[in-house]
Design a protein around this motif. Structure first.
Motif, short mmCIF file in Angstrom:
data_model
loop_
_atom_site.label_atom_id
_atom_site.label_comp_id
_atom_site.label_asym_id
_atom_site.label_seq_id
_atom_site.Cartn_x
_atom_site.Cartn_y
_atom_site.Cartn_z
N VAL A 102 0.95 -1.12 0.13
CA VAL A 102 -0.10 0.06 -0.01
C VAL A 102 0.80 1.33 -0.05
N THR A 103 1.99 1.46 0.83
CA THR A 103 2.86 2.21 1.00
C THR A 103 3.78 2.26 -0.70
N PHE A 153 -6.84 -3.83 -5.38
CA PHE A 153 -6.79 -3.26 -3.93
C PHE A 153 -6.11 -1.85 -4.08
N ARG A 155 -5.64 4.34 -4.51
CA ARG A 155 -5.12 5.52 -5.18
C ARG A 155 -6.34 6.21 -5.79
N ASN A 199 -8.25 8.16 -3.40
CA ASN A 199 -7.78 9.30 -2.82
C ASN A 199 -7.63 10.58 -3.91
N ILE A 206 -11.11 12.06 -3.89
CA ILE A 206 -11.35 12.92 -2.94
C ILE A 206 -10.60 14.33 -2.69
N ARG A 207 -9.29 14.09 -3.32
CA ARG A 207 -8.50 15.19 -3.26
C ARG A 207 -8.94 16.20 -4.50
N ASP A 219 -11.80 18.18 -2.76
CA ASP A 219 -11.15 19.00 -1.73
C ASP A 219 -10.63 20.19 -2.42
#
Lengths: 394, 294
Positions: free
Chosen positions: B93-94, B268, B273, B276, B279-280, B283
């Motif tokens: 994930v990282t 997954f 990603r 994210n 969402i950004r 934002d």
């Protein structure tokens, strides 16, 4: 085969994105729970990875992280159990994240083996344990302070631990940042040892301006330093730096390569792991002192219990009793010197705890006077009366 | 000195560069299948011309976890027993740009760690799992495993195993993995190809590798050498296409080899990603006064 070639990071860990997002909250006040506050403190500290499993009374930490992490390009993942949660956290840290998990007693028990792994591999990470009433499923929704000794000795083998115990919603925020900083400074797992009372209590908190928050970044290798020895706290390497690092929970040499047969290698490693924390006990230990200057009697408390304890202290003081209080913020490493010093001139020490007397025994080890435990279990915090009445003979 | 060492290294096998030289020779017993798996893995990496710096090996506890750790050159995380898949999950994930490879045994991955295996398959996280199945707990001296066939005596089932074993590859396929295959240490060339497929295909890939443990398993069933086991694999292996036409009675005692599942399914970390990014994007369009705490 090209080795050592640095490639761009797969994940953009933009601190600007984080600060831009958090600056919307900075300097403002909110009314929230301790669980929520510890999550926001962690975001301030730079946490960009959370792996967890729902459990009362810690679930709200995961809920906030699942909602907030995507805004700062961090990742929340829900794992199949608490063992997997801490596993994923440690894997994420070696891949370059600042990572945490949050749980309560039953999940904390499941994490013990991997806490030892994090100690042995010197993996900085934060584990929030919002303590609930045990043993076993116990009173699942009710607070307790029954994991104090588990936080110290829960994993097998010789080790030292760092555990911080907040007593207010604001302090949950502050100590989350402190926990991440200590984890990086000492390259070790750090426990935020909350209790269900502090976790679910709602209070006003103020999120500080970002510039006022000191964040300790990971100390990474710059050359060919050894990452598991040499210095007392060696620099870290991460995956993908071309170092071909070998990370193992087995006894290993300074290079990281396993050596499980040599007595001296094991002794050197485990002694260093313990000493890097024990020798810095006084630098790590934080506590709050109240009316101790002339105290003949001392209350020693921590977490939620310190709130009614402060009430009992004020009442006794109003009656002219010479009593003071030492509130432990750092429980582990235990502030031995401070307790020795205070008890040398005190007549009696009182230790109210939401357990049957766990830390009071540790206090006894370093006390020069009588130590009286004021225990309470059953999922309800002490009242001021109970602590006041428990302080017999003052 | 260094020049001489370089020359000596050059005379070695071309795959020698993939090994951590300071830990050789290996600790594997005579006749063990782990060396064959290591050989196939190094070949697969070499033929794909992968940069070892892009590989992260994650292993658990047991003999086969030693295949990459410490022997394979690359970043290596040797974890607690049964947990390499969740450790690899956090790392993937990282660092989604890295290839995460888990090599471990049946005791580790389906015994103590079985829950993680099926959940990783369900998520379809881009991790490559090569499970070496020797039907026994080998490192601890030959105790009953969840893969030990019924009736077989082990050091903790001295009167014969009364349990039913898992069919692991089929289980992982049912749990939703992108790619599932089973091979044996006899089938080295198809195994290498299958590993290459797994390493390049996006999503959760699982290869069960039936492998021999002459010391802790073979001698209990009268097969004291590695070659006897390889002979058995040769004689009892049935290709998946052929097995599909066979009855359960005909399949008794056979090892079904080949590709058991391959499907396209969203991955997954890619999903994370994408979330994210969305969402950004939202934002960026929000006015400051619209902000409230989550």
């Amino acid at each position: 085969m090209s080795t050592g070639k640095k490639k761009p990071r797969g994940k953009t860990r933009s601190s600007k994105l984080r600060t831009d997002y958090l600056s919307r909250f900075a300097g403002r006040s909110y009314f929230m729970q301790g669980d929520e506050s510890v999550a926001y403190g962690s975001l301030y500290a730079g946490c960009d990875f959370f792996a967890g499993y729902p459990i009362t009374p810690a679930t709200e930490v995961a809920e906030v992280m699942s909602a907030e992490l995507p805004h700062v390009d961090g990742y929340y993942i829900q794992m199949e159990d608490e063992i997997a949660s801490l596993s994923a956290v440690i894997g994420a840290v070696w891949a370059g994240s600042k990572a945490m998990t949050a749980t309560s007693g039953p999940g904390y028990s499941l994490m013990q083996e991997n806490i030892g792994y994090a100690v042995m591999t010197e993996t900085p990470c934060v584990i929030v344990n919002v303590q609930r009433s045990g043993p076993s499923t116990g009173q699942a929704t009710m607070p307790a302070q029954g994991d104090v000794m588990q936080a110290r000795w829960g994993t097998h083998g010789d080790h030292e631990m760092i555990a911080l115990a907040p007593n207010s919603v604001q302090e949950c925020f502050d100590l989350a940042i402190e926990a991440f900083n200590l984890a990086e400074e000492y390259r070790t797992p750090v426990i935020v040892l909350m209790d269900g009372e502090v976790g679910h209590m709602r209070e006003r908190i103020t999120m500080p301006p970002l510039k006022d928050v000191k964040i300790r970044e990971r100390k990474l290798v710059t050359g060919d330093e050894m990452i598991f020895g040499g210095d007392e706290i060696p620099p870290m390497a991460e995956f993908g730096l071309g170092r071909f690092i070998h990370v193992t929970g087995s006894t290993h040499k300074e290079t990281g390569i396993r050596d499980v047969q040599s007595q001296d290698v094991h002794e050197r490693l485990v002694t260093r792991l313990c000493r890097k924390i024990a020798d810095n006990r006084d630098r790590i230990a934080r506590y709050e002192e109240m009316n101790l200057e002339d105290a003949d009697y001392v209350l020693i408390s921590y977490g939620a219990t310190s709130r009614p304890a402060a009430g009992a202290l004020l009442r006794a003081r109003a009656e002219g009793k010479k009593i003071g209080m030492l509130r432990l913020i750092t429980i582990w490493p235990f502030p031995e010197g401070k307790v020795r010093e205070l008890t040398a001139r005190a007549k009696k020490v009182f230790v109210p705890e939401m357990n049957l007397g766990q830390l009071s025994r540790e206090i006894e080890r370093f006390s020069k006077c009588d130590v009286v435990s004021i225990p309470k279990i059953g999922g309800i915090t002490h009242t001021i009366d109970e602590i006041y009445n428990g302080m017999k003979g003052i | 000195m260094a020049d001489q060492k370089d020359k000596a290294d050059k005379r070695r096998h071309r795959l020698f560069k993939y090994l951590r030289k300071e830990v050789l020779p290996t600790a594997f017993c005579p006749g063990c299948g782990c060396g064959i798996v290591l050989n196939c893995y190094a070949h697969a990496v070499d033929e794909l011309q992968m940069d070892p710096n892009d590989l992260i090996s994650v292993t658990g506890i047991g003999c086969s976890s030693w295949i990459p750790s410490p022997y394979f050159m690359g970043d290596t995380l040797h974890t607690t027993h049964g947990r390499p898949i969740p450790f690899a999950t956090g790392a993937k994930v990282t660092r989604p740009d890295k290839t995460l490879v888990v090599i471990a045994g049946d005791g580790d991955l389906i015994g103590i760690g079985g829950n993680h295996l099926i959940h990783a398959a369900r998520r379809n996280i881009d991790i490559k799992v090569f499970m070496v199945n020797n039907l026994i707990y080998g490192m601890t001296g030959g105790q009953l495993a969840p893969t030990t066939p019924a009736g077989v005596p082990t050091s903790t089932s001295p009167y014969g195993n009364v349990e039913h074993p898992f069919e692991i590859a089929e289980l992982v396929a049912a749990a939703g993995a992108s790619y599932v295959a089973r091979w044996t240490t006899f089938h080295v060339f198809p195994l290498m190809e299958s590993m290459q497929k797994a390493l390049t295909r996006k999503g959760f890939a699982f290869i069960e590798i039936r492998s021999q443990c002459p010391i802790s398993y073979g001698r209990r069933i009268g097969k004291r050498t590695g070659t006897e086991a390889l002979q058995e694999y040769k004689e009892t292996a049935v290709r998946a296409q052929e097995a599909a036409e066979m009855t359960p009675e005909e399949l008794a005692g056979k090892i079904v080899v080949g590709r058991l599942a391959e499907r396209d399914k969203s991955e997954f970390t890619a999903n994370l990603r994408q979330l994210n990014d969305e969402i950004r994007k939202k934002d960026a369009g929000r006015r400051p006064e619209d902000w409230s705490i989550s």
